[in-house]
Write an enzyme that holds these catalytic residues in place. Structure first.
Site, mmCIF file in Angstrom:
data_model
loop_
_atom_site.group_PDB
_atom_site.id
_atom_site.type_symbol
_atom_site.label_atom_id
_atom_site.label_comp_id
_atom_site.label_asym_id
_atom_site.label_seq_id
_atom_site.Cartn_x
_atom_site.Cartn_y
_atom_site.Cartn_z
ATOM 1 N N ASP A 183 0.701 -0.830 0.052
ATOM 2 C CA ASP A 183 0.005 0.129 -0.046
ATOM 3 C C ASP A 183 0.931 0.705 0.223
ATOM 4 O O ASP A 183 1.872 1.527 -0.410
ATOM 5 C CB ASP A 183 -0.824 -0.180 1.667
ATOM 6 C CG ASP A 183 -2.189 0.975 0.718
ATOM 7 O OD1 ASP A 183 -2.128 1.939 0.509
ATOM 8 O OD2 ASP A 183 -3.448 -0.379 1.179
ATOM 9 N N HIS A 254 -2.653 3.154 -4.175
ATOM 10 C CA HIS A 254 -2.113 2.729 -3.359
ATOM 11 C C HIS A 254 -1.043 2.530 -3.194
ATOM 12 O O HIS A 254 -0.208 0.550 -3.247
ATOM 13 C CB HIS A 254 -2.935 1.416 -2.339
ATOM 14 C CG HIS A 254 -4.032 2.400 -1.799
ATOM 15 N ND1 HIS A 254 -4.530 2.650 -0.978
ATOM 16 C CD2 HIS A 254 -5.741 2.092 -2.390
ATOM 17 C CE1 HIS A 254 -5.454 2.920 -0.683
ATOM 18 N NE2 HIS A 254 -6.197 2.349 -1.450
ATOM 19 N N GLU A 330 -9.811 2.754 -5.065
ATOM 20 C CA GLU A 330 -9.512 3.899 -4.763
ATOM 21 C C GLU A 330 -7.820 4.747 -5.393
ATOM 22 O O GLU A 330 -7.123 4.873 -4.911
ATOM 23 C CB GLU A 330 -9.325 4.001 -3.355
ATOM 24 C CG GLU A 330 -10.594 4.175 -2.621
ATOM 25 C CD GLU A 330 -9.884 3.783 -1.188
ATOM 26 O OE1 GLU A 330 -11.017 4.760 -0.169
ATOM 27 O OE2 GLU A 330 -8.969 3.020 -0.630
HETATM 28 C C1 ACM Z 1 -11.063 -0.566 0.310
HETATM 29 O O1 ACM Z 1 -11.177 -0.691 1.900
HETATM 30 N N1 ACM Z 1 -9.861 0.922 -0.042
HETATM 31 C C2 ACM Z 1 -11.494 -1.728 -1.019
#
Ligand code: ACM
Length: 556
Positions: A183, A254, A330
């Protein structure tokens, strides 16, 4: 000593019958008679139950009395499936029959619960006797995928802690460990051809303490990673417990830790990526991968090593080991909008916009993984551009992604943030440590229903299971992880395993009654759960800001 009987089991089994008030006692002479295909459970019983009880469980023969008999029974397979089991405790011994090796193992977990909370310790207490109530159990799971996701990027969990969590999953008959390895805040898996991913990407100089709006910092380096041998050990340890490990490498968002390690992975025509470091606070970073051929080749290299570390199980006893999670959630599009290179890519590929660029990225790896006999799974954003046939979806933004995916013929793992994000606080009280997200109590989780009523029967079959997710922004230690996970993971395990009635009809009072015994098991295991009366003094984090606005997830 707490006496356990068959009505105290968690998750609740399918059918149980008490066979009178007597018991069968495991004495030092008790032997283990292990049939063909039972080797993993045999090892686990000797290792784990043997340690707890002090019994050596030597091998026995077919004619012996006073035995624990293990076998795989085709009749059980036919009636209850590979993961089903039958357990009979009679005055002359224990007979455990699995529909397959996994079912046998889940039956052994039931056997351990019946021995009482002290069977969850690692060494015997003096004077303990090991009595089993006379009983018959017949049991099988509702869902095939019963998972927990653990984020080891935001806060690293050293290998021992991961192995401990695998034991906790096994004790709750959960069979998928979704391992969120990368991440913005840290890259946690050694990739030999790209050593800087861990040399640079696995640690940060300081860490935000609390929600990102908190003014506090933990002013010390945080980091760690798993070597390739650590990963192999984790995967093998999980396999011994019939747990499939699904690794996640999150792309194309991420990804700031990877970009900090290899600046050429970022959008170098928008920002000076050489100035980036591993992110030290929370939220959704705008620093995402550049949509270039070089980035695709780089990540193919990462996935090549990953496929070797996480092999698909050729025997089929780990049904989800072929899956690789690519994240896909995201992905901030700001840099792609500003980047001449990204815009040229959109044009060259004939795409409508940056959202389609993200789909192109994911589809590339969908095809790449399919060509290698593997299956892609990603967060529900990956649906937005259309997917290859075998791909599956983790539905996290509520049920809708899962509904759309199931209707399009894709398999779905239901893990809606409104229900089963265990980082969210479990009580509205002021004492909850760093409270974020929705208030989701033990009872709320117990009443979670993975299959939405909108799906017809054929569509509902695409809901292959369910998963609870643990994001660790506000969990700086394994005790904090335990606090968020438990007791709610026990309720979740029952939702995933047991054939419960509709949410409103579920007998939560009976679950709480059984939890009174289960807390003693968790105590014996050393789990730092949230007590029913609220956090213990040392479990509180006074003065550390959470996000006490109900209804908002922590990242926003
Ligand atoms: C997430 O909670 N961004 C998968």
């Amino acid at each position: 000593m707490v006496r356990t009987d068959v009505t105290d089991l968690i998750p609740r089994p399918g059918r149980t019958t008490e066979e009178g008030a007597g018991f069968f006692e495991l004495r030092p002479r008790v032997r283990l008679v292990a049939g063909e295909g039972t080797a993993r459970t045999e090892r686990w019983l000797r290792g784990t139950l043997g340690a707890a009880t002090g019994l050596s469980l030597p091998p026995g023969g077919a004619g012996d009395e006073d035995v624990i008999r293990l076998d795989i029974d085709p009749e059980v397979t036919a009636d209850l499936g590979e993961e089903g089991y039958r357990l009979a405790v009679t005055p002359s011994g224990v007979h455990l029959s699995g529909g397959g090796p996994a079912g046998l193992f889940w039956g052994a977990q039931t056997l351990r619960q019946l021995l009482g909370p002290d069977a969850f310790r690692r060494a015997p207490l003096p004077g303990r006797r090991w009595r089993l109530p006379l009983t018959r159990v017949q049991d099988s799971p509702r869902f095939r995928w019963r998972g927990l996701m653990l984020d080891v990027s935001r806060h690293f969990m050293p290998k021992d802690g991961v192995l401990r969590y695998l034991d906790l999953l096994a004790a709750h008959k959960l069979n998928v460990f979704h391992f969120h390895l990368t991440d913005d805040q840290g890259w946690r898996v050694q990739i030999k051809r790209y050593p800087k991913l861990t040399e640079v990407g696995s640690w940060r100089a300081r860490t935000k303490f609390g929600h990102r709006a908190s003014p506090l910092w933990e002013e010390k380096p945080h980091g760690g990673f798993y070597t390739q041998d650590d990963i192999r050990e984790i995967v093998a340890y999980a396999a011994e417990r019939h747990i499939s490990v699904v690794p996640e490498i999150d792309i194309p968002g991420h990804s700031q830790a990877a970009i900090a390690a290899y600046p050429e992975l970022g959008n170098t025509d928008v920002i000076d990526t050489t100035s980036l470091s591993v992110w030290d606070t929370w939220g959704v970073s705008k620093n995402v991968l550049a949509p270039t051929d070089n980035v695709l080749r780089f990540y193919e290299g990462v996935f090549e090593e990953l496929l070797e570390l996480f092999p698909a199980d050729p025997t089929g006893s780990l049904p989800f080991s072929a899956f690789v999670h690519v994240g896909g959630d995201e992905c901030a599009k700001d840099q792609w909008r500003q980047s001449p290179a990204a815009q040229a890519r959109v044009k060259e590929l004939g795409l409508a916009d940056e959202d389609e660029l993200q789909s192109w990225f994911i589809r590339h790896f969908d095809n790449w993984l399919s060509a290698r006999g593997r299956r892609l799974i990603g967060w529900d954003e990956i649906l937005e551009g259309g997917l290859a046939k075998g791909a599956a979806v983790s539905s996290w933004r509520g049920y809708q992604g899962g509904i759309t995916a199931a209707r399009a013929g894709h398999d779905v793992v239901m893990c809606p943030e409104q229900q089963v994000y265990l980082d969210h606080r479990q009580d509205a009280g002021e004492d909850e440590p760093v409270p974020i997200g929705y208030v989701r109590t033990l009872e709320d989780v117990y009443r979670f229903e993975p299959v939405p009523p909108q799906l017809d029967e054929a569509e509902a079959r695409h809901v292959i299971g369910t998963q609870a997710n643990l994001w660790t922004e506000v969990m700086e230690s394994h005790a904090r992880v335990d606090y968020q996970a438990f007791p709610r993971l026990a309720a979740f395990a029952e939702v995933a395993w047991s054939a419960l009635p509709a949410p409103a009809e579920r007998d939560f009072a009976d679950f709480e009654r059984r939890m009174a015994v289960h807390y003693r098991r968790l105590d014996a295991l050393g789990v730092a759960y949230r007590p029913p009366a609220g956090p213990l003094p040392w479990q509180r984090r006074p003065g550390v800001l959470g996000r006490p606005i109900d209804g908002e997830p922590p990242n926003v």
